[in-house]
Design an enzyme around this catalytic site. Sequence first.
Site, PDB file in Angstrom:
ATOM      1  N   CYS A 164       0.110   2.565  -1.983  1.00  0.00           N
ATOM      2  CA  CYS A 164       1.259   3.470  -2.018  1.00  0.00           C
ATOM      3  C   CYS A 164       1.579   4.095  -0.661  1.00  0.00           C
ATOM      4  O   CYS A 164       2.534   4.870  -0.546  1.00  0.00           O
ATOM      5  CB  CYS A 164       1.032   4.548  -3.071  1.00  0.00           C
ATOM      6  SG  CYS A 164       0.806   3.858  -4.720  1.00  0.00           S
ATOM      7  N   HIS A 304       3.162  13.568  -1.125  1.00  0.00           N
ATOM      8  CA  HIS A 304       2.961  12.400  -1.989  1.00  0.00           C
ATOM      9  C   HIS A 304       3.041  12.840  -3.456  1.00  0.00           C
ATOM     10  O   HIS A 304       3.756  12.224  -4.240  1.00  0.00           O
ATOM     11  CB  HIS A 304       1.610  11.759  -1.687  1.00  0.00           C
ATOM     12  CG  HIS A 304       1.442  10.410  -2.285  1.00  0.00           C
ATOM     13  ND1 HIS A 304       2.293   9.364  -2.016  1.00  0.00           N
ATOM     14  CD2 HIS A 304       0.510   9.920  -3.167  1.00  0.00           C
ATOM     15  CE1 HIS A 304       1.902   8.285  -2.684  1.00  0.00           C
ATOM     16  NE2 HIS A 304       0.836   8.606  -3.391  1.00  0.00           N
ATOM     17  N   GLU A 315      -4.283  16.682  -1.736  1.00  0.00           N
ATOM     18  CA  GLU A 315      -3.201  16.768  -0.752  1.00  0.00           C
ATOM     19  C   GLU A 315      -2.881  18.213  -0.412  1.00  0.00           C
ATOM     20  O   GLU A 315      -2.694  18.561   0.763  1.00  0.00           O
ATOM     21  CB  GLU A 315      -1.946  16.067  -1.269  1.00  0.00           C
ATOM     22  CG  GLU A 315      -0.798  16.156  -0.280  1.00  0.00           C
ATOM     23  CD  GLU A 315       0.445  15.410  -0.720  1.00  0.00           C
ATOM     24  OE1 GLU A 315       1.336  15.192   0.131  1.00  0.00           O
ATOM     25  OE2 GLU A 315       0.531  15.043  -1.905  1.00  0.00           O
ATOM     26  N   LYS A 336       9.143  13.000  -6.270  1.00  0.00           N
ATOM     27  CA  LYS A 336       8.732  12.038  -7.305  1.00  0.00           C
ATOM     28  C   LYS A 336       8.995  12.598  -8.701  1.00  0.00           C
ATOM     29  O   LYS A 336       9.017  11.851  -9.675  1.00  0.00           O
ATOM     30  CB  LYS A 336       7.262  11.678  -7.150  1.00  0.00           C
ATOM     31  CG  LYS A 336       6.959  10.722  -5.996  1.00  0.00           C
ATOM     32  CD  LYS A 336       5.494  10.323  -6.004  1.00  0.00           C
ATOM     33  CE  LYS A 336       5.171   9.373  -4.855  1.00  0.00           C
ATOM     34  NZ  LYS A 336       5.201  10.043  -3.540  1.00  0.00           N
ATOM     35  N   HIS A 341       7.351   7.352  -9.178  1.00  0.00           N
ATOM     36  CA  HIS A 341       6.522   6.867  -8.067  1.00  0.00           C
ATOM     37  C   HIS A 341       6.851   5.405  -7.801  1.00  0.00           C
ATOM     38  O   HIS A 341       6.523   4.528  -8.606  1.00  0.00           O
ATOM     39  CB  HIS A 341       5.051   7.044  -8.428  1.00  0.00           C
ATOM     40  CG  HIS A 341       4.104   6.747  -7.317  1.00  0.00           C
ATOM     41  ND1 HIS A 341       4.509   6.371  -6.052  1.00  0.00           N
ATOM     42  CD2 HIS A 341       2.733   6.778  -7.280  1.00  0.00           C
ATOM     43  CE1 HIS A 341       3.457   6.180  -5.290  1.00  0.00           C
ATOM     44  NE2 HIS A 341       2.364   6.412  -6.009  1.00  0.00           N
ATOM     45  N   PHE A 402      -4.238   3.795  -3.082  1.00  0.00           N
ATOM     46  CA  PHE A 402      -5.526   3.294  -3.560  1.00  0.00           C
ATOM     47  C   PHE A 402      -6.243   2.574  -2.419  1.00  0.00           C
ATOM     48  O   PHE A 402      -5.631   1.810  -1.662  1.00  0.00           O
ATOM     49  CB  PHE A 402      -5.322   2.313  -4.710  1.00  0.00           C
ATOM     50  CG  PHE A 402      -4.997   2.951  -6.044  1.00  0.00           C
ATOM     51  CD1 PHE A 402      -4.872   4.323  -6.188  1.00  0.00           C
ATOM     52  CD2 PHE A 402      -4.826   2.163  -7.170  1.00  0.00           C
ATOM     53  CE1 PHE A 402      -4.589   4.904  -7.416  1.00  0.00           C
ATOM     54  CE2 PHE A 402      -4.538   2.718  -8.410  1.00  0.00           C
ATOM     55  CZ  PHE A 402      -4.419   4.089  -8.535  1.00  0.00           C
TER      56      PHE A 402
END
Length: 414
Positions: A164, A304, A315, A336, A341, A402
């Site tokens: 991502c 994010h 985060e 988002k 996402h 990831f």
Amino acid sequence: MLKRVVITGLGVLAPNGNDIDTFWNNIKNGKSGAAPITRFDASLFRSKFACELKDFDVKTVLDRNDIKRTDLFTQYALVATDQAIADSGFELGKMSPFDVGVIWGSAQGGMDTFEQQVEEYVASSKQPRFSPFFIPKVLINMAAGMISIRNGFMGANYTTVSACASSNTAIMDAFDQIRLGKAKIIITGGSEAGITEASYGGYCSLKAMSARNDDPQGGSRPFDVERDGFVMGEGAGALVFEEYEHAKARGAKIYGEVAGAAMTGDAYHMTATHPEGIGATRAIKMALDEAQLTIHDIDYINPHATSTHVGDLSETKAIANLIGPGKNNTYISATKSMTGHLLGAAGAIEAIISLLAMRDGIIPPTINTTNIDPEIPANLNVVLKEAIETKVKTAMSNTFGFGGHNGIAVFKGL
């Protein structure tokens, strides 16, 4: 001496808008793109909704041959880059084709094609009658390749893959190519078409996605104490990066300047971010140092913020680590909550949102979030419910993938 890099064109294909004007209007007004899945029967899945593209028919924008030989993720890329190139207004005929490159991001590539071909193979009692386009369509680099072929761009051409964070990786590499003098223009961004049965089912098995099936538009709830996972989206975002003097010489409109970009690795877990945000803190600090800014100089952060418990906490800890005690004037909004996402395309459309916030002096809202998790650091200035108008001279876009990939991009006005 390093060259300066500016953004001269934008294009988008997103769950809440198939062009920049529609998309930005819906983002400013807090319109969600979430709805029950129509792409396949999701009745037996744990989660049953997503942010699919709306009112989009690829046959109206691409010709039959392009459609036949490309996967959806490449088609999305071609549509968004056509918009960005038109918006930029540069003319390839007035420069060397070797001065224009494509650096694109995608996490999963041609999932839709792969699943279709395997299903057909099994249904035919395993008769090996695969399409000659099967391999080219599934290759993750093919979006970059087809953008190049379609437009005659002969400079650097490749795809970045960092889950991502893929789009921000592409943005960082595009920035480097131009400032090192290796290109005049780079088409960058990312695309993803991950709303397929296998892809969606895999994320369901991870329990990474929201199961708020009775309220799809309220499913993505960044930072909220009741968040239960992300909502999958699809689409593409495209940006034209250009060497500043080249853009100025041709009288191009400029959305902003790329001020800094950086990546780090968490070296922690396959799917979880580091709980203390150590890698994220370092990446943000590196990008800000390169931009010769501090966190207190940033007017807007597009985080994010996927609405996962661990991800949101790590985060926000990273941001709070740099802010220090007490609040500052840096606004944060998690878009988002509206787009879902977009996986490998997330950084691209969030960079676009950051640049439009700078252009118009509008910080979009974080929708659905009504009760911020008490574990979230209290000194963060999160914009909730409605957009606010304020001058935005600098913006930062965060992405995490990831595998422990942390990618940060910083933009500033001229």
